[in-house]
Design an enzyme around this catalytic site. Sequence first.
Site, short mmCIF file in Angstrom:
data_model
loop_
_atom_site.label_atom_id
_atom_site.label_comp_id
_atom_site.label_asym_id
_atom_site.label_seq_id
_atom_site.Cartn_x
_atom_site.Cartn_y
_atom_site.Cartn_z
N GLY A 1 34.87 57.16 43.39
CA GLY A 1 33.49 56.80 43.68
C GLY A 1 33.26 56.65 45.18
N ASP B 1 34.93 47.42 44.23
CA ASP B 1 35.42 46.45 43.24
C ASP B 1 36.52 45.54 43.78
OD1 ASP B 1 33.70 47.54 41.39
OD2 ASP B 1 35.20 48.84 40.48
N GLY C 1 31.87 46.36 38.38
CA GLY C 1 33.19 45.76 38.18
C GLY C 1 33.63 45.94 36.74
N GLU D 1 29.83 44.29 34.99
CA GLU D 1 29.59 45.25 33.91
C GLU D 1 30.74 45.28 32.90
OE1 GLU D 1 29.10 49.00 35.82
OE2 GLU D 1 30.99 48.86 36.92
#
Length: 371
Positions: A12, A135, A178, A230
């Site tokens: 990402g 994260d 996360g 999440e």
Amino acid sequence: MTKYIGILTSGGDSPGLNAAIRGVGKAALNHYGMQIIGFRDGFRGLMENRIMRLDGGELSDILTRGGTILGTSRDKPHRMPVGGKLLDMTDVIVGNYHDNHLDALVCLGGGGTQKNALRLKEKGLNVITLPKTIDNDVALTDITFGFDTALGIATDAIDRLHSTAHSHHRIIVVEIMGHRAGWLALGAGIAGGADVILIPEIPYEVASIAEAIRERSRRGKPFSIVAIAEGAISKQEHADMLTAQKKKANSKQKSGKKAEAEDAPETLYAEKTVRLAKQLELLTGLESRITILGHLQRGGIPSAADRLLATRLGTACTDLIHQGHYGVMVAAKGDGTRAVKLEEVAGKVKTVPPDHPWVLSARHVGTNMGD
């Protein structure tokens, strides 16, 4: 003899990637007289030999830019989508490494990148990685670049939601990134004054959250902010997930296949945040609204702390290449850095310990952690 470096960004996108590319590149060019090329779109670009020359001009004015000038992808060397099939393209990547006369390959990325880099090391390539992810879940580094910027964005969002939650007497459920680690939701929740913080490491009980919100109402505070990672799950979902993982591991063991962490289901449930908001509305009698920050957390100008960290790690990476020290991740350690063997990092996740000082601080100021 001049050394030739290749660099790519994988996984990402994250604030600070360009700062890290600049740190590696400028130190390589200006301090050591090395040559550097970038591969576009992660390991896929290395496989397809798509190159960007990184000279002084390309590295100028990128320090404050978000994203990555090289582009990124989540493609893995050993499972690369090619012609509608997943193929092992590792040998092609090894060939391109040698065809470009590289002395080292620098990979910027998170947990998946560490594992992929280790695979290339095992094929004989000189590989060094830098820990990147919002994260903050890469093992054996104090912090990853991208985290500080995302933390500021998520905190700012919570700050802004306080006024609307207060004005309308609502529950605002804020979903923060996360999947496996709750560093971002925990940090932003504390800094933003969230009333409830839910993270993957501490399975929650909906009844406990609802009671905490009702207690706030009884004390004249008929609104609440719930910061949820999440990947946060309820205690029942956690139990179901462990059962499913055990069954899958047993099945792989019987079939002779190796059970890998990446094969385990992240969750058995979809739309957990939506369901939680509806449950809290039903149990408290307060209207609930959802805000999902999503990729907003990945974008924009990197913070000063992330630019400093990325530059520090990038220049330290070039020092290691000059010394001929490969097969490591450049980890942040205090104000300095340290080289950690890829074997010690790959496949590991840095999660929030239940007794971490941040968790204890949240509890001391009255934040409900869902349990």
